[in-house]
Structures are given as structure tokens and as C-alpha cells.
Design a protein around this motif. Structure first.
Motif, mmCIF file in Angstrom:
data_model
loop_
_atom_site.group_PDB
_atom_site.id
_atom_site.type_symbol
_atom_site.label_atom_id
_atom_site.label_comp_id
_atom_site.label_asym_id
_atom_site.label_seq_id
_atom_site.Cartn_x
_atom_site.Cartn_y
_atom_site.Cartn_z
ATOM 1 N N MET A 21 3.982 -0.413 15.146
ATOM 2 C CA MET A 21 5.013 0.294 14.373
ATOM 3 C C MET A 21 4.640 1.764 14.146
ATOM 4 O O MET A 21 3.553 2.064 13.673
ATOM 5 N N PRO A 22 5.548 2.698 14.461
ATOM 6 C CA PRO A 22 5.218 4.111 14.224
ATOM 7 C C PRO A 22 5.335 4.527 12.754
ATOM 8 O O PRO A 22 6.109 3.946 11.993
ATOM 9 N N THR A 23 4.571 5.533 12.382
ATOM 10 C CA THR A 23 4.616 6.116 11.036
ATOM 11 C C THR A 23 5.626 7.271 11.074
ATOM 12 O O THR A 23 5.716 7.985 12.075
ATOM 13 N N ILE A 24 6.405 7.427 9.982
ATOM 14 C CA ILE A 24 7.513 8.395 10.016
ATOM 15 C C ILE A 24 7.252 9.570 9.069
ATOM 16 O O ILE A 24 7.231 9.398 7.850
ATOM 17 N N PRO A 25 7.106 10.783 9.619
ATOM 18 C CA PRO A 25 6.853 11.936 8.740
ATOM 19 C C PRO A 25 8.114 12.415 8.032
ATOM 20 O O PRO A 25 9.233 12.055 8.411
ATOM 21 N N ILE A 85 0.845 -1.196 0.000
ATOM 22 C CA ILE A 85 0.000 0.000 0.000
ATOM 23 C C ILE A 85 0.880 1.246 0.000
ATOM 24 O O ILE A 85 1.781 1.372 0.830
ATOM 25 N N GLU A 86 0.595 2.171 -0.923
ATOM 26 C CA GLU A 86 1.372 3.411 -1.021
ATOM 27 C C GLU A 86 0.435 4.614 -0.881
ATOM 28 O O GLU A 86 -0.564 4.715 -1.599
ATOM 29 N N SER A 87 0.752 5.505 0.075
ATOM 30 C CA SER A 87 -0.060 6.721 0.224
ATOM 31 C C SER A 87 0.778 7.852 0.819
ATOM 32 O O SER A 87 0.263 8.676 1.561
ATOM 33 N N SER A 88 2.078 7.903 0.457
ATOM 34 C CA SER A 88 2.946 8.880 1.142
ATOM 35 C C SER A 88 2.781 10.303 0.644
ATOM 36 O O SER A 88 3.086 11.245 1.357
ATOM 37 N N THR A 110 -3.128 7.412 6.695
ATOM 38 C CA THR A 110 -4.280 6.773 6.054
ATOM 39 C C THR A 110 -3.915 5.364 5.601
ATOM 40 O O THR A 110 -4.628 4.393 5.888
ATOM 41 N N GLY A 111 -2.769 5.251 4.915
ATOM 42 C CA GLY A 111 -2.335 3.947 4.411
ATOM 43 C C GLY A 111 -1.908 3.007 5.524
ATOM 44 O O GLY A 111 -2.230 1.815 5.500
ATOM 45 N N VAL A 112 -1.187 3.553 6.516
ATOM 46 C CA VAL A 112 -0.686 2.697 7.596
ATOM 47 C C VAL A 112 -1.853 2.141 8.421
ATOM 48 O O VAL A 112 -1.903 0.941 8.723
ATOM 49 N N ALA A 113 -2.816 3.005 8.742
ATOM 50 C CA ALA A 113 -3.967 2.539 9.539
ATOM 51 C C ALA A 113 -4.759 1.499 8.754
ATOM 52 O O ALA A 113 -5.177 0.468 9.300
ATOM 53 N N PHE A 114 -4.936 1.754 7.462
ATOM 54 C CA PHE A 114 -5.673 0.809 6.616
ATOM 55 C C PHE A 114 -4.927 -0.534 6.549
ATOM 56 O O PHE A 114 -5.519 -1.604 6.718
ATOM 57 N N ARG A 154 5.674 3.531 5.080
ATOM 58 C CA ARG A 154 5.551 4.124 6.435
ATOM 59 C C ARG A 154 6.269 5.464 6.546
ATOM 60 O O ARG A 154 6.285 6.076 7.603
ATOM 61 N N GLY A 155 6.920 5.929 5.470
ATOM 62 C CA GLY A 155 7.622 7.201 5.491
ATOM 63 C C GLY A 155 8.878 7.085 4.656
ATOM 64 O O GLY A 155 9.216 5.979 4.236
ATOM 65 N N PRO A 156 9.544 8.196 4.352
ATOM 66 C CA PRO A 156 9.090 9.542 4.692
ATOM 67 C C PRO A 156 7.947 9.990 3.777
ATOM 68 O O PRO A 156 7.755 9.423 2.708
ATOM 69 N N GLY A 157 7.205 10.970 4.229
ATOM 70 C CA GLY A 157 6.096 11.477 3.433
ATOM 71 C C GLY A 157 5.258 12.434 4.255
ATOM 72 O O GLY A 157 5.663 12.859 5.344
ATOM 73 N N LEU A 158 4.079 12.760 3.744
ATOM 74 C CA LEU A 158 3.157 13.651 4.460
ATOM 75 C C LEU A 158 2.469 12.819 5.536
ATOM 76 O O LEU A 158 1.882 11.774 5.229
ATOM 77 N N LEU A 159 2.539 13.273 6.776
ATOM 78 C CA LEU A 159 2.088 12.421 7.876
ATOM 79 C C LEU A 159 0.616 11.996 7.749
ATOM 80 O O LEU A 159 0.286 10.817 7.897
ATOM 81 N N GLY A 160 -0.260 12.944 7.454
ATOM 82 C CA GLY A 160 -1.689 12.602 7.342
ATOM 83 C C GLY A 160 -1.940 11.585 6.243
ATOM 84 O O GLY A 160 -2.775 10.688 6.371
#
Ligand code: KG4
Ligand code: ZN
Length: 348
Positions: A325-329, A6-9, A89-93, A79-85
Motif C-alpha cells: 500500500m502506498p503512503t499519501i503525502p 498508529i498515527e504519525s501524520s 515512519t508510521g507506515v513502515a513501522f 497513511r495520509g494526508p500528511g507530511l510524507l517523512g
């Protein structure tokens, strides 16, 4: 092993399924027309668009492949780097799908996935030098294996894709401008001495493109009429393209000279779709008797296949994450915090 990626960065919502290294299918929804209205990605709009499309794309992909969630062995997510919001979305999904399907979970470094996806079409010969050129990053890595990357150099200011986008915007091109810039450059006559090759008079592997961007902007301002109205835009793009590509070539050549054991070059990221860059790096590796690994142009820009493929290759070697696992902004390095199951001998 069936892996969902899944990609949504940033501004592409994308998903793909890779089974044992083979791409079974992928779906992608681009938001570029939404952001083009603003001349760049608007983070809040990006997360809203991901939120709107992620579930629809998941259903579409599974239906297209004729599979159900319980056949997925591993869910991998950018999971990053990218726009946190957007990332969230992708990580939670992804975490929800993994939990519901009883699948393993893995957070993938978006930048490393760009480099790894070259292996989807042709097995990468390691160790390799990796040049990642995207909208947000310009980096050189030493890649000893699919999981052991060492950062050797990076842009101190603008990324290569960013300068194409910013200079392209001044020329009136629609965001993201790189592809159109490339097409104009291909039909123009480039003057190799027109723009400087920035930040080469040093002995490091870093880049700095902001001065080149300023030089190009000042030229456009001073020659607004001739640059845009009498057919010279193609020549301008060709000359600018040569400057960016030559700067990248010099640093890659320097890195290869410093790391004499590397016979492979992996070229990746959205700017790796650039025709002159692909040709130049191909010639460089041919002269050196080495090999270039570069994904097809459609796999260079953000896509789900790169996440699914990275998920497969890392999972096949035993790597995974727990669901906390944390998401990385953007701006925070992605940690190497994967857990590993099974024996570790192959990692030595
Ligand atoms: O890797 P990517 O899809 O997104 C990021 O992770 O940043 O890269 C997007 C960047 C944009 O700056 C876009 O203008 C650039 O890649 N790009 C190109 C070409 N195609 C896309 N730059 C130069 N030539 C191209 N053909
Ligand atoms: Zn990217």
C-alpha cells in the motif's frame, strides 16, 4: 478483534488499541514544544521525532495493556494526508509489526478517521453530514456509512485551524494557538459585527478564510498596543471566534438544507474542540430536531484512538490493504483502494 492504530501524520506520535469497538488504551507523544520554537511544524524535525519515539511508544502501550504483538489481529496506520517523512515512519513501522505479528494491515485516511472517532463514544446514526475542521483541512462530507464519504465542500485556501494558529501567532500565542485562543475568547466579550463572515455570498459549500486572516492581521498591526496591552485581547479573540464559527454554521446549515435526509451532524478535527463551535453546532442540531456527534475534546486533536477505531470499524466490514500500500503525502487525495474479503452485500 484486537486492532492497533498508529498515527504519525504531523507532530503527534500516537498509538492505541481498540478491541471490538472499545478503546483499551492509548499513548501519545506530542512534539508541539519542539515546533513552537519555529512557529509551525518543521517537517524534517517532525520525522526525526517520530523515528525517535515510535518504538518506545509501541513497547509502552503493549506493556501497559499486558499484551504481546502476536495478539494483534489488525494493524491500522494513518497513511495520509500528511507530511510524507512523518507518515512513512508510521507506515513502515506498522507494516513491520503486521508482518512480524502475522496480523492483517490497513491504511487509514487520517481525515476520515477524525470523523469516525465520534463513534467510539456514541454510535453514529448514518447517513450523516460531517464537518472536519483541523489544522490542515476544512471540509464538509456526506457520510453514508463508515466507508462511503462524498466530499461536498472544502476550504479554497487556509483551513480553520490554520487561521487560529496564524492570527494567534501574531497575538504572541504559542503554536498551536487554537486551544489558547479558545480560552481567551471564552473570557472575552465578542462583538458579532466586528469581523466579516467570509465567502458566504455564493451558493456553494466551500470556504475561504484567507481574507478574514488578513483583516485580523491588519487590525492587530494597526492596534498593536491596545490589542495586546490593555486587556482587549480576550475581546478580540471572542469576536474572531464568532466570525469563524458563524461562517462554519452557515455552510453546515446550507448543506443540511440541501441534503434533507440527513438528521446527524458529525463534528471532528482539532478545531472541533472549540467550545463555541461545539455549542453552536449542538444548538443548530437541536433546532432542526437532529443529533450532533462530536468526540470529547481530547479525541478531536490528532490521536491514536481515532486510527485504531477506524481500523476496527473498517476491518469488521472486511476491508484491508496488502503490504505494498502506498503512503499519501499532503496535496494528493487518499485513494479508495481498500481490498475487501468476504461478501459485499452489506456494502450495497
Ligand atoms: O486535527 P489536528 O490535531 O491536526 C491536524 O490534522 O491538522 O488539528 C490541530 C488544529 C490546530 O490548528 C489547533 O490550533 C486547532 O486544531 N485547535 C483548536 C482548538 N484546539 C485545537 N482550534 C480552536 N479551538 C480549540 N479549542
Ligand atoms: Zn488531524
Amino acid at each position: 478483534m484486537l486492532c492497533l492504530g498508529i498515527e504519525s501524520s504531523c507532530d503527534e506520535t500516537a498509538m492505541a488499541v481498540v478491541e471490538d469497538g472499545t478503546l483499551l488504551g492509548q499513548v501519545l507523544s506530542s512534539q508541539s514544544d519542539v515546533h513552537a520554537l519555529f512557529g509551525g511544524v518543521v517537517p524534517e524535525l517532525a520525522s526525526r521525532e517520530h523515528n525517535r519515539f515510535i518504538g518506545v511508544l509501541f513497547d509502552e502501550l503493549l506493556e501497559k495493556l499486558g499484551i504481546t504483538p502476536d495478539s494483534i489481529d489488525v494493524v491500522g496506520v494513518s497513511r495520509g494526508p500528511g507530511l510524507l517523512g512523518s507518515l512513512l515512519t508510521g507506515v513502515a513501522f506498522g507494516k513491520a509489526v503486521a508482518l512480524g505479528a502475522g496480523a492483517r494491515f490497513l491504511g487509514v485516511d487520517h481525515l476520515k478517521a477524525h470523523l469516525l472517532v465520534a463513534g467510539l463514544e456514541q454510535e453514529i446514526a448514518y447517513p450523516a453530514l460531517g464537518l472536519l475542521v483541523s489544522g490542515g483541512h476544512t471540509q464538509i462530507y456526506r457520510m453514508d456509512s463508515p466507508w462511503a464519504f462524498t466530499l461536498l465542500g472544502q476550504s479554497l485556501d487556509d483551513a480553520a485551524g490554520e487561521v487560529f494558529d496564524k492570527v494567534g501567532a501574531l497575538l504572541g500565542l504559542a503554536y498551536p494557538c487554537g486551544k489558547q485562543f479558545d480560552a481567551l475568547a471564552t473570557s472575552g466579550r465578542g462583538d458579532a459585527s466586528f469581523f466579516p463572515r467570509p465567502y458566504l455570498k455564493n451558493d456553494n459549500l466551500d470556504f475561504s478564510f484567507s481574507g478574514l486572516k488578513t483583516a485580523a492581521s491588519q487590525f492587530i498591526e494597526a492596534h498593536q498596543n491596545d490589542a495586546t496591552s490593555n486587556g482587549k485581547i480576550e475581546d478580540f479573540c471572542a469576536s474572531f471566534n464568532i466570525s469563524v464559527v458563524e461562517t462554519l454554521r452557515v455552510k453546515v446549515q446550507r448543506a443540511l438544507d440541501l441534503h434533507g435526509d440527513l438528521q446527524s451532524l458529525v463534528l471532528a478535527g482539532g478545531v472541533a474542540a472549540n467550545s463555541l463551535l461545539r455549542k453552536t453546532m449542538g444548538e443548530l442540531m437541536q433546532q432542526r430536531g437532529g443529533r450532533l456527534f462530536v468526540p470529547s475534546p481530547e479525541l478531536c486533536t490528532d490521536n491514536g484512538a481515532m486510527i485504531a477505531f477506524a481500523t476496527w470499524i473498517l476491518s469488521a466490514h472486511g476491508f484491508y490493504h496488502d503490504l505494498d500500500m502506498p503512503t499519501i503525502p499532503r496535496g494528493t487525495p487518499v485513494p479508495c483502494d481498500m481490498a475487501i474479503r468476504g461478501n459485499r452485500e452489506h456494502l450495497a
